[in-house]
Every structure is written in structure tokens, then in C-alpha cells.
Design an enzyme around this catalytic site. Structure first.
Site, PDB file in Angstrom:
ATOM      1  CD  GLU A  60     -67.338 -19.958  30.535  1.00 15.54           C
ATOM      2  OE1 GLU A  60     -67.981 -19.086  29.909  1.00 15.54           O
ATOM      3  OE2 GLU A  60     -67.840 -20.648  31.460  1.00 15.54           O
ATOM      4  CG  HIS A 129     -69.865  -9.176  33.665  1.00 18.04           C
ATOM      5  ND1 HIS A 129     -70.488  -9.413  34.850  1.00 18.04           N
ATOM      6  CD2 HIS A 129     -70.288 -10.151  32.811  1.00 18.04           C
ATOM      7  CE1 HIS A 129     -71.280 -10.471  34.735  1.00 18.04           C
ATOM      8  NE2 HIS A 129     -71.168 -10.936  33.512  1.00 18.04           N
TER       9      HIS A 129
END
Length: 327
Positions: A60, A129
Site C-alpha cells: 500500500e 480488520h
């Protein structure tokens, strides 16, 4: 008006803008060959090719940096994070790169980038998450933060985000991609920074945004059965926040409840509360209440998740509390 899924509305927004402007491209993990982790980009590789729909490594920070560099050179990237939990790996690029580029370059460079993907909980995915980062990114000058709650807004706001000259954080939800809703067939754009009164009422104003607003709708339906008429405001964007819309509603109802999924400290609800008590204090007939997620990492067990999240029962209780209804 036709009904389409949330994911289809997002896809239409990207397709329409990419067909008009060859400088726009999509990049992220599994967006191309796999058609997107949530099938948002289904078919886009076939139409636009591998130069404009780009699969990335699991990096990322790397591909966010590439997006910023390409934006400085005239391109308009759309960066998909598989979830915004993973954007933490790239947060230095987003905060110290994209958000500050315009001011630190004295206006010589802009960063027309959309960073998009799901935020918040999606069931039993546990702590790492399931986090909400809307308030984190909204805290940073130089960014705009969009959190749509339905397919029509998702399409209109994403189209506006793609053509915006500034970096936009566009937050979705795994639990909404399959949601269906009416979406106009004609071309339209939804203005960033404008809230919407999605249900008019007279007794209490409820402010929310994103997928958690569905909890508010459920609570409002139950309250209607008891003769309590709530007004619901969907913020749609949390930077900038449309304070005038909220304040005008509070002037009418004299009561405010805010419903948000994230942790309590430093939340969007806190900010809205401050602004309303500052600019509309004399109109309030009760203290402002907020319904938030738990002040702990989201648990894994479904029973604990249910306790952690806002639900209709908590909203109903808060509405009755600000109305001084004892039942």
C-alpha cells in the site's frame, strides 16, 4: 428509476469518468484480473486495458506513493484499498504526501487522487480488520472525506471525487456492496460537503452517515409506531461537515442524537456536538446524546460485536431520553 447494487453504482461512476478522461486510472490489489476483491471493478480491465486498470503487489505504501507521483504529473489515479485498515501502511503517503502537497508546493502541484475502499466492521473479522478511520482522516487538512450510505449517493459522490482537484478519501463498506437502491440513469454529480435530510420530522434530529444509518432507519420506523417523529440527516461527507444543515434541523426539533460506528474519543459525533452547542445552544431542550461503537478493539465473537455496535434499541432509548419519555 432502475435499482442497482452499491458496487454497480461505484463501477458506473468510474467507468463514466474514465471514458471521458484518459488521464484517470484505477490501481490496487486484485482490481484487474480478479475483477476486484468485491467485484466493484468487474469488466473494467477488458474495457480499459492493463495500462489503466492495474493490479498491484501487496504494498500500500508503494502504490500510494506511485499514485501521488503520477498525480503531480497530470494523471488522476483512483487507488483502491482492500480495506481502509490496510491504508495504515500508506498513511504517511496520504497524510504527509497527498494532503500537504498543494500547500507545501505553494500551489505548484495538486493531488487529484481518490483513495477508496471499505471501512468499519464487516462481521467476524476481529480487531485489525474492523476499524473506522473516518474521523482520523477528517482530522487532516488537505483531505476531503466522503462516506456514502446508498447507491445513488455512492455514484454521484464518487464522480465528484474523481474530478475533484484535491485528494479525496472515499469510504465504503463490505456490508453495503450488495445493497440495492434507485440510481438515475442520466448523468449527475452529487456535491461534496452537502448533507441531506433523508427523512423529515418534528420531534428529534438524528444525524448519521455510512452504513450505520440503516440502524437509524430501523429505529425511526419503530418510533413512528409510538407517535415519535424523527428527522434524519445523512451527513454523506465528514470533511467538510455540513453544519448549517444540522443546525437548521435542531432549530426545528430542539433535540439531537448522533449515531456513529467509530470509537467515542475524537469522533465526528463529538465535533458535531461542539458545533451545535456553540451555534444553537438556545434551541436545545435536552443535552445532545450520541450512540457510538464500543471504546475497545472490536471483538471477534458475534455476541460481543452485537453489544459493541450501535443498534436500533440503543437509538430508541436515546431518542426517548432526550424527549424525557419514560417508557
Amino acid at each position: 428509476m432502475r435499482e442497482i447494487q452499491f458496487r454497480e453504482a461505484l463501477r458506473e461512476a468510474m467507468n463514466e469518468e474514465m471514458r471521458k478522461d484518459e488521464s484517470i486510472y484505477l490501481m490496487g490489489e486484485e482490481v484487474a484480473e480478479y475483477n476486484g476483491a468485491y467485484k466493484v471493478s468487474q469488466g473494467m480491465l477488458d474495457e480499459f486495458g492493463a495500462k489503466r486498470v492495474i493490479d498491484t503487489p501487496i504494498s500500500e505504501m508503494g502504490f500510494s506513493g506511485i499514485a501521488i507521483g503520477s498525480a503531480m504529473n497530470g494523471l488522476k489515479p483512483i487507488v483502491e484499498f482492500m480495506t481502509f485498515n490496510f491504508s495504515l501502511v500508506a498513511i504517511d503517503q496520504i497524510i504527509n504526501g497527498a494532503a500537504k502537497l498543494m500547500s507545501m508546493s505553494g500551489g505548484q502541484f495538486s493531488a487529484p487522487i481518490v483513495f477508496r475502499g471499505p471501512t468499519g466492521n464487516a462481521g467476524m473479522l476481529s480487531s485489525q480488520h474492523s476499524q473506522c478511520f473516518e474521523n482520523w482522516y477528517a482530522n487532516c487538512p488537505g483531505l476531503k472525506v466522503v462516506v456514502p450510505s446508498n447507491p445513488a449517493d455512492a455514484k454521484g459522490l464518487l464522480k465528484s471525487a474523481i474530478i475533484d482537484p484535491d485528494p479525496v478519501i472515499f469510504m465504503e463498506s463490505e456490508l453495503m456492496y450488495g445493497d440495492k437502491g434507485p440510481v438515475p440513469e442520466e448523468t449527475y454529480y452529487t456535491e461534496i460537503g452537502k448533507a441531506k435530510v433523508v427523512k423529515e420530522g418534528t420531534d428529534v434530529t438524528i444525524v448519521s452517515f455510512g452504513k450505520i444509518i440503516k440502524v437509524v432507519y430501523a429505529a425511526a420506523a419503530e418510533l413512528e409506531k409510538e407517535g415519535i417523529n424523527v428527522e434524519i440527516i445523512d451527513l454523506r461527507t465528514v470533511r467538510p461537515i455540513d453544519y448549517p444543515c444540522v443546525i437548521e434541523s435542531v432549530k426545528k426539533t430542539n433535540r439531537l442524537v448522533i449515531v456513529e460506528e467509530s470509537w467515542p474519543l475524537g469522533s465526528i459525533a463529538t465535533e458535531v456536538t461542539f458545533k451545535v452547542q456553540k451555534d444553537a445552544f438556545d434551541y436545545l431542550d435536552a443535552p445532545i446524546l450520541r450512540i457510538m461503537g464500543g471504546d475497545v478493539p472490536l471483538p471477534y465473537a458475534p455476541t460481543l460485536i452485537q453489544e459493541y455496535l450501535p443498534n436500533p434499541e440503543k437509538v430508541i432509548k436515546a431518542v426517548k431520553e432526550v424527549m424525557y419519555v419514560k417508557k
